[in-house]
Design an enzyme around this catalytic site. Sequence first.
Site, PDB file in Angstrom:
ATOM      1  N   GLY A 104     -13.591 -23.767  -3.056  1.00  0.00           N
ATOM      2  CA  GLY A 104     -12.531 -24.760  -3.252  1.00  0.00           C
ATOM      3  C   GLY A 104     -11.132 -24.215  -3.002  1.00  0.00           C
ATOM      4  N   MET A 119      -8.039 -20.360   2.458  1.00  0.00           N
ATOM      5  CA  MET A 119      -7.736 -18.965   2.822  1.00  0.00           C
ATOM      6  C   MET A 119      -7.198 -18.920   4.259  1.00  0.00           C
ATOM      7  SD  MET A 119     -10.406 -15.762   2.978  1.00  0.00           S
ATOM      8  CE  MET A 119     -10.946 -16.125   4.633  1.00  0.00           C
ATOM      9  N   PRO A 120      -6.168 -18.114   4.506  1.00  0.00           N
ATOM     10  CA  PRO A 120      -5.705 -17.970   5.893  1.00  0.00           C
ATOM     11  C   PRO A 120      -6.795 -17.358   6.769  1.00  0.00           C
ATOM     12  CG  PRO A 120      -4.093 -17.071   4.340  1.00  0.00           C
ATOM     13  CD  PRO A 120      -5.343 -17.343   3.561  1.00  0.00           C
ATOM     14  N   GLY A 152      -5.168 -12.157   8.957  1.00  0.00           N
ATOM     15  CA  GLY A 152      -4.505 -11.385   7.914  1.00  0.00           C
ATOM     16  C   GLY A 152      -4.279  -9.955   8.362  1.00  0.00           C
ATOM     17  N   GLY A 163      -5.545  -5.834   7.517  1.00  0.00           N
ATOM     18  CA  GLY A 163      -6.439  -4.910   6.835  1.00  0.00           C
ATOM     19  C   GLY A 163      -5.668  -3.654   6.454  1.00  0.00           C
ATOM     20  N   TYR A 183     -10.040   2.182  -0.689  1.00  0.00           N
ATOM     21  CA  TYR A 183      -8.898   2.497   0.196  1.00  0.00           C
ATOM     22  C   TYR A 183      -7.756   3.197  -0.554  1.00  0.00           C
ATOM     23  CZ  TYR A 183     -11.153  -1.065   3.152  1.00  0.00           C
ATOM     24  OH  TYR A 183     -12.043  -1.811   3.880  1.00  0.00           O
ATOM     25  N   HIS A 207     -18.548  -4.117  -1.819  1.00  0.00           N
ATOM     26  CA  HIS A 207     -18.223  -3.438  -0.557  1.00  0.00           C
ATOM     27  C   HIS A 207     -19.473  -3.158   0.295  1.00  0.00           C
ATOM     28  CE1 HIS A 207     -14.730  -0.810   1.082  1.00  0.00           C
ATOM     29  NE2 HIS A 207     -15.511  -1.170   2.074  1.00  0.00           N
TER      30      HIS A 207
HETATM   31  P1  NAD Z   1      -9.039  -2.381  13.600  1.00  0.00           P
HETATM   32  O1  NAD Z   1     -10.155  -2.745  14.489  1.00  0.00           O
HETATM   33  O2  NAD Z   1      -8.234  -3.457  12.990  1.00  0.00           O
HETATM   34  O3  NAD Z   1      -8.129  -1.404  14.445  1.00  0.00           O
HETATM   35  C1  NAD Z   1      -7.019  -0.793  13.875  1.00  0.00           C
HETATM   36  C2  NAD Z   1      -6.366   0.026  14.959  1.00  0.00           C
HETATM   37  O4  NAD Z   1      -5.856  -0.862  15.950  1.00  0.00           O
HETATM   38  C3  NAD Z   1      -5.204   0.842  14.446  1.00  0.00           C
HETATM   39  O5  NAD Z   1      -5.242   2.091  15.079  1.00  0.00           O
HETATM   40  C4  NAD Z   1      -3.988   0.039  14.879  1.00  0.00           C
HETATM   41  O6  NAD Z   1      -2.889   0.869  15.112  1.00  0.00           O
HETATM   42  C5  NAD Z   1      -4.469  -0.611  16.148  1.00  0.00           C
HETATM   43  N1  NAD Z   1      -3.836  -1.909  16.388  1.00  0.00           N
HETATM   44  C6  NAD Z   1      -3.653  -2.917  15.495  1.00  0.00           C
HETATM   45  N2  NAD Z   1      -3.065  -3.956  16.098  1.00  0.00           N
HETATM   46  C7  NAD Z   1      -2.855  -3.603  17.379  1.00  0.00           C
HETATM   47  C8  NAD Z   1      -2.288  -4.260  18.492  1.00  0.00           C
HETATM   48  N3  NAD Z   1      -1.797  -5.501  18.405  1.00  0.00           N
HETATM   49  N4  NAD Z   1      -2.256  -3.622  19.674  1.00  0.00           N
HETATM   50  C9  NAD Z   1      -2.748  -2.365  19.787  1.00  0.00           C
HETATM   51  N5  NAD Z   1      -3.304  -1.682  18.764  1.00  0.00           N
HETATM   52  C10 NAD Z   1      -3.367  -2.305  17.568  1.00  0.00           C
HETATM   53  O7  NAD Z   1      -9.603  -1.378  12.480  1.00  0.00           O
HETATM   54  P2  NAD Z   1      -9.397  -1.288  10.924  1.00  0.00           P
HETATM   55  O8  NAD Z   1      -8.000  -1.442  10.497  1.00  0.00           O
HETATM   56  O9  NAD Z   1     -10.076  -0.098  10.452  1.00  0.00           O
HETATM   57  O10 NAD Z   1     -10.222  -2.556  10.430  1.00  0.00           O
HETATM   58  C11 NAD Z   1      -9.592  -3.736   9.989  1.00  0.00           C
HETATM   59  C12 NAD Z   1      -9.710  -3.894   8.509  1.00  0.00           C
HETATM   60  O11 NAD Z   1     -11.062  -4.205   8.158  1.00  0.00           O
HETATM   61  C13 NAD Z   1      -9.447  -2.620   7.713  1.00  0.00           C
HETATM   62  O12 NAD Z   1      -8.083  -2.317   7.662  1.00  0.00           O
HETATM   63  C14 NAD Z   1     -10.069  -2.962   6.410  1.00  0.00           C
HETATM   64  O13 NAD Z   1      -9.221  -3.776   5.659  1.00  0.00           O
HETATM   65  C15 NAD Z   1     -11.306  -3.715   6.848  1.00  0.00           C
HETATM   66  N6  NAD Z   1     -12.538  -2.872   6.906  1.00  0.00           N
HETATM   67  C16 NAD Z   1     -13.559  -3.194   6.079  1.00  0.00           C
HETATM   68  C17 NAD Z   1     -14.731  -2.445   6.105  1.00  0.00           C
HETATM   69  C18 NAD Z   1     -15.841  -2.810   5.180  1.00  0.00           C
HETATM   70  O14 NAD Z   1     -16.805  -2.040   5.070  1.00  0.00           O
HETATM   71  N7  NAD Z   1     -15.797  -3.926   4.530  1.00  0.00           N
HETATM   72  C19 NAD Z   1     -14.850  -1.364   6.974  1.00  0.00           C
HETATM   73  C20 NAD Z   1     -13.792  -1.064   7.809  1.00  0.00           C
HETATM   74  C21 NAD Z   1     -12.641  -1.835   7.779  1.00  0.00           C
END
Ligand code: NAD
Length: 491
Positions: free
Chosen positions: A235, A238-239, A242, A244, A274, A330
């Site tokens: 309910g 969410m955007p 976002g 990470g 994190y 997680h």
């Molecule tokens: P990502 O795929 O978002 O890539 C991040 C990389 O891309 C960084 O090096 C950044 O500098 C670069 N980048 C970002 N925007 C860019 C752009 N417009 N142009 C060029 N390069 C760009 O990888 P991430 O940050 O590790 O993953 C996204 C988010 O997912 C994480 O920050 C985290 O919040 C989440 N995550 C969750 C899990 C999980 O197990 N649930 C695992 C990994 C990550």
Amino acid sequence: MLRRLFALAGSLLLAALCSTSQAATATPDTSTASSEMAEGKVLVAYFSGTGITAGIAKDMADLLQTDLFRISNVQPYSVADMAYDEKARANQEQKQADFRPQMVGNVSNMEQYDTVLLGYPIWAGLAPCVVLTFLERYDFAGKTIVPFCTSGGSPLEPSIPELQALTPQAHWLVGKRFESHASRDDVRAWLQQLNLLGAHTSAAVLDQTAALTQSDQAKAPVFNFEQHSVMLNSGYEMPINGIGTYSLLGDTCYDAITTALKTGVRLIDTAYMYRNEEEVGRAIRDSGVPREEIFVITKLYPNQFFQPEEAIEQALKKLNIGYIDMMLLHHPGHDDVKAYKAVEKAVAAGKVRSIGLSNWYVEELEEFLPQVSIMPALVQNEIHPYYQENNVIPFIQQQGIVVQGWYPLGGRGHTQSLLNDPVITKIAQAHGKSAAQVILRWNLQKGVVVIPGSSNPAHIKENTELYDFELTAEEMAQINALDRNEKHDWY
Ligand code: NAD
């Protein structure tokens, strides 16, 4: 059965074998007359290995304004699985007479369709095994089936007798082979030939829910591209894009979140693991943006599952923003059901608003969901063009659960190959956008929420500018074809 044994013997030999076996089987009704096309509702059902059949099937459903169902294996095929190599998985499977891979999802209302347009690529001269799984699953008595295939040169006909044998009471019409570069006009011409165009109209098929049938679409969360948001089954709104925060620590994290909030980002993904929940919370409190405008996701790590109540209190304290919008587990792990139930209690107490899971796939979900009371609102898994989870996403969406992709750009250390992929850069050039924006938009059009990570203000801004262009069905299919089952992390 014979045809599987001879699968690799070449399509010419197969054609000869199968025309003999066709004469010997229960002579299903096959005709070419388009005037015989049954009246009523049409379903386009297809299997696609590389995205080519998917592109044609989507055009079909789009032109007919009818329903589309993707036939998918639970265990998807990598590029290596589909290689022209006798030892490759697909070829090995094609040789097994009774092999029926498990299929993802379900056409919950097959009775309502009178005609099924059935598409698949030709593999080793034949229909991929999962198409047989599909035909065995439903009652096609009295329905009209019109096959179509995509192939470099192999004909459609040798693949038909075995399919007909599985559906002896269906009315089969002669189908069509499309070239892999077939255009929308080629598809339109065929539908006109079949007398189908104009006769069957129902709800428009949305790209993001293309793998689902209409009734499944009713359950699947639909993105609001005007508001840039999605309504969760809890309910809450969410955007759909976002930021990470994995690997953003201390001031870097604080500054990144401050910049993101100034730029208009309203969805933030953090986690106990994190080690930055405090910085995220502080940046939110300092931002001046009203709390209720921001959506914060955090996660409990498996080593916290044994004392989940304490872990939830700890997250609330570190973030210090009143309530938590969404708490995810997680990873699957020991005591995960116990931890989830504790989050359910936190929802009842108003401390957490929505619950979700991360790194749960089909099998894990099937086992987990019956054990909990509140349906998760979201599942967060690794998703990018080289690891697409095309078989998992529809399964999750069919439960009314939103899918969110982590590593949308491939993840740190892997972004370069994705951002320089020639297919993606060409599409980016055509739209005057960056490769990152094309990848993020591709996710959104598949119904996948994006949370790219960055501390670079220019990238943070770029990652929000996703709503002034749209990828065509053909461009979506081109990116879909990049899937190579290449996971960039172990979980
Ligand atoms: P990502 O795929 O978002 O890539 C991040 C990389 O891309 C960084 O090096 C950044 O500098 C670069 N980048 C970002 N925007 C860019 C752009 N417009 N142009 C060029 N390069 C760009 O990888 P991430 O940050 O590790 O993953 C996204 C988010 O997912 C994480 O920050 C985290 O919040 C989440 N995550 C969750 C899990 C999980 O197990 N649930 C695992 C990994 C990550």
